[in-house]
Design a protein around this motif. Structure first.
Motif, PDB file in Angstrom:
ATOM      1  N   GLU A  89       5.903   7.110  10.753  1.00 59.63           N
ATOM      2  CA  GLU A  89       5.040   8.675   9.889  1.00 59.63           C
ATOM      3  C   GLU A  89       4.140   8.322   9.244  1.00 59.63           C
ATOM      4  OE1 GLU A  89       5.969  12.144  11.658  1.00 59.63           O
ATOM      5  OE2 GLU A  89       6.672  11.694  13.301  1.00 59.63           O
ATOM      6  N   ILE A  90       5.082   7.544   7.744  1.00 61.16           N
ATOM      7  CA  ILE A  90       5.206   8.193   6.249  1.00 61.16           C
ATOM      8  C   ILE A  90       4.334   6.667   6.226  1.00 61.16           C
ATOM      9  CG2 ILE A  90       7.283   6.650   5.541  1.00 61.16           C
ATOM     10  CD1 ILE A  90       6.886   9.178   3.340  1.00 61.16           C
ATOM     11  N   VAL A  91       4.879   5.371   6.577  1.00 62.84           N
ATOM     12  CA  VAL A  91       3.252   4.188   6.917  1.00 62.84           C
ATOM     13  C   VAL A  91       2.343   4.559   7.043  1.00 62.84           C
ATOM     14  CG1 VAL A  91       3.266   1.914   6.906  1.00 62.84           C
ATOM     15  CG2 VAL A  91       5.417   2.515   6.978  1.00 62.84           C
ATOM     16  N   GLN A  92       2.112   5.620   8.275  1.00 60.08           N
ATOM     17  CA  GLN A  92       0.576   5.917   8.548  1.00 60.08           C
ATOM     18  C   GLN A  92      -0.119   6.615   7.785  1.00 60.08           C
ATOM     19  OE1 GLN A  92      -0.831   4.536  11.324  1.00 60.08           O
ATOM     20  NE2 GLN A  92      -2.667   5.216  10.250  1.00 60.08           N
ATOM     21  N   THR A  93       0.332   7.379   6.831  1.00 60.39           N
ATOM     22  CA  THR A  93      -0.092   8.052   6.316  1.00 60.39           C
ATOM     23  C   THR A  93       0.352   7.377   5.022  1.00 60.39           C
ATOM     24  OG1 THR A  93       1.072  10.339   6.411  1.00 60.39           O
ATOM     25  CG2 THR A  93       0.379  10.685   4.858  1.00 60.39           C
ATOM     26  N   ILE A  94       1.044   7.180   4.765  1.00 62.88           N
ATOM     27  CA  ILE A  94       0.046   5.839   3.143  1.00 62.88           C
ATOM     28  C   ILE A  94      -0.901   5.404   3.617  1.00 62.88           C
ATOM     29  CG2 ILE A  94       1.390   3.945   1.534  1.00 62.88           C
ATOM     30  CD1 ILE A  94       3.421   4.931   2.375  1.00 62.88           C
ATOM     31  N   LEU A  95      -1.535   4.333   4.686  1.00 64.61           N
ATOM     32  CA  LEU A  95      -2.506   2.983   5.458  1.00 64.61           C
ATOM     33  C   LEU A  95      -3.873   4.642   4.888  1.00 64.61           C
ATOM     34  CD1 LEU A  95      -1.209   1.450   8.168  1.00 64.61           C
ATOM     35  CD2 LEU A  95      -1.727   0.419   6.303  1.00 64.61           C
ATOM     36  N   ASP A  96      -3.142   5.698   5.901  1.00 60.15           N
ATOM     37  CA  ASP A  96      -4.600   6.529   5.691  1.00 60.15           C
ATOM     38  C   ASP A  96      -5.161   6.624   4.733  1.00 60.15           C
ATOM     39  OD1 ASP A  96      -4.566   6.596   8.554  1.00 60.15           O
ATOM     40  OD2 ASP A  96      -3.629   8.972   8.342  1.00 60.15           O
ATOM     41  N   ILE A 138      -3.805  -6.934   1.865  1.00 57.82           N
ATOM     42  CA  ILE A 138      -2.694  -6.396   1.952  1.00 57.82           C
ATOM     43  C   ILE A 138      -1.672  -6.047  -0.278  1.00 57.82           C
ATOM     44  CG2 ILE A 138      -2.262  -7.260   4.012  1.00 57.82           C
ATOM     45  CD1 ILE A 138      -0.107  -9.120   2.667  1.00 57.82           C
ATOM     46  N   VAL A 139      -2.125  -6.551  -0.789  1.00 55.91           N
ATOM     47  CA  VAL A 139      -1.824  -6.597  -2.136  1.00 55.91           C
ATOM     48  C   VAL A 139      -1.539  -4.940  -2.842  1.00 55.91           C
ATOM     49  CG1 VAL A 139      -2.417  -6.966  -4.372  1.00 55.91           C
ATOM     50  CG2 VAL A 139      -3.079  -8.683  -2.869  1.00 55.91           C
ATOM     51  N   VAL A 140      -2.089  -4.192  -2.426  1.00 59.53           N
ATOM     52  CA  VAL A 140      -2.207  -2.577  -2.958  1.00 59.53           C
ATOM     53  C   VAL A 140      -0.979  -2.274  -2.205  1.00 59.53           C
ATOM     54  CG1 VAL A 140      -2.554  -0.712  -3.148  1.00 59.53           C
ATOM     55  CG2 VAL A 140      -4.409  -2.061  -4.211  1.00 59.53           C
ATOM     56  N   LEU A 141      -1.644  -2.193  -0.661  1.00 59.36           N
ATOM     57  CA  LEU A 141       0.067  -1.591   0.218  1.00 59.36           C
ATOM     58  C   LEU A 141       0.956  -2.326  -0.313  1.00 59.36           C
ATOM     59  CD1 LEU A 141       0.106  -0.276   2.930  1.00 59.36           C
ATOM     60  CD2 LEU A 141      -0.577  -2.055   3.889  1.00 59.36           C
ATOM     61  N   LYS A 142       1.415  -3.676  -0.535  1.00 65.39           N
ATOM     62  CA  LYS A 142       2.210  -4.114  -0.356  1.00 65.39           C
ATOM     63  C   LYS A 142       3.754  -3.200  -1.741  1.00 65.39           C
ATOM     64  CE  LYS A 142       3.572  -8.964  -0.061  1.00 65.39           C
ATOM     65  NZ  LYS A 142       3.395 -10.044   0.294  1.00 65.39           N
ATOM     66  N   SER A 143       2.830  -2.899  -2.428  1.00 63.01           N
ATOM     67  CA  SER A 143       3.269  -2.501  -3.531  1.00 63.01           C
ATOM     68  C   SER A 143       3.912  -1.131  -3.883  1.00 63.01           C
ATOM     69  CB  SER A 143       1.736  -2.452  -4.708  1.00 63.01           C
ATOM     70  OG  SER A 143       2.018  -2.152  -6.266  1.00 63.01           O
ATOM     71  N   VAL A 144       2.856  -0.556  -2.391  1.00 63.91           N
ATOM     72  CA  VAL A 144       3.085   0.585  -2.616  1.00 63.91           C
ATOM     73  C   VAL A 144       4.788   1.309  -1.120  1.00 63.91           C
ATOM     74  CG1 VAL A 144       2.038   2.812  -1.275  1.00 63.91           C
ATOM     75  CG2 VAL A 144       0.788   1.804  -3.126  1.00 63.91           C
ATOM     76  N   GLY A 175       9.991   2.211  -1.790  1.00 62.76           N
ATOM     77  CA  GLY A 175      11.277   2.344  -0.940  1.00 62.76           C
ATOM     78  C   GLY A 175      11.714   1.347   0.532  1.00 62.76           C
ATOM     79  N   ILE A 176      10.334   1.398   1.722  1.00 65.44           N
ATOM     80  CA  ILE A 176      10.304   1.122   2.756  1.00 65.44           C
ATOM     81  C   ILE A 176      10.536   0.002   3.053  1.00 65.44           C
ATOM     82  CG2 ILE A 176       8.437   1.453   4.658  1.00 65.44           C
ATOM     83  CD1 ILE A 176       7.062   3.134   3.900  1.00 65.44           C
TER      84      ILE A 176
END
Length: 77
Positions: free
Chosen positions: A61-68, A16-22, A27-28
């Motif tokens: 939706e935006i978080v799902q796009t980031i995850l993808d 989760i390190v990179v994801l947390k930073s993104v 600002g999510i």
């Protein structure tokens, strides 16, 4: 935060390190349920069902796009 939904589950804190930073840079508003306990005791991940990414339904939706995008580019374990 009671309205937050689980959008992804991870087994290890390093996932989760990179994801947390993104998410923070975007600002999510989010939180990782069980992050601390799994960081202290990695074997607790199974017992608690992993590290759960919780977000507000409006941000789904935006978080799902980031995850993808991260999964396609970084191959998160």
């Amino acid at each position: 935060m009671t309205d937050f939904i689980t959008i992804a589950i991870f087994n290890f804190p390093q996932e989760i390190v990179v994801l947390k930073s993104v998410l923070e840079n975007e600002g999510i508003v989010h939180y990782f349920e069980n992050e601390t306990i799994v960081s202290v005791d990695p074997f607790a991940s199974l017992a608690f069902g992993g590290i759960k990414l919780k977000v507000h339904p409006n941000d789904k939706e935006i978080v799902q796009t980031i995850l993808d995008n991260l999964n396609n580019n970084l191959k998160i374990v």
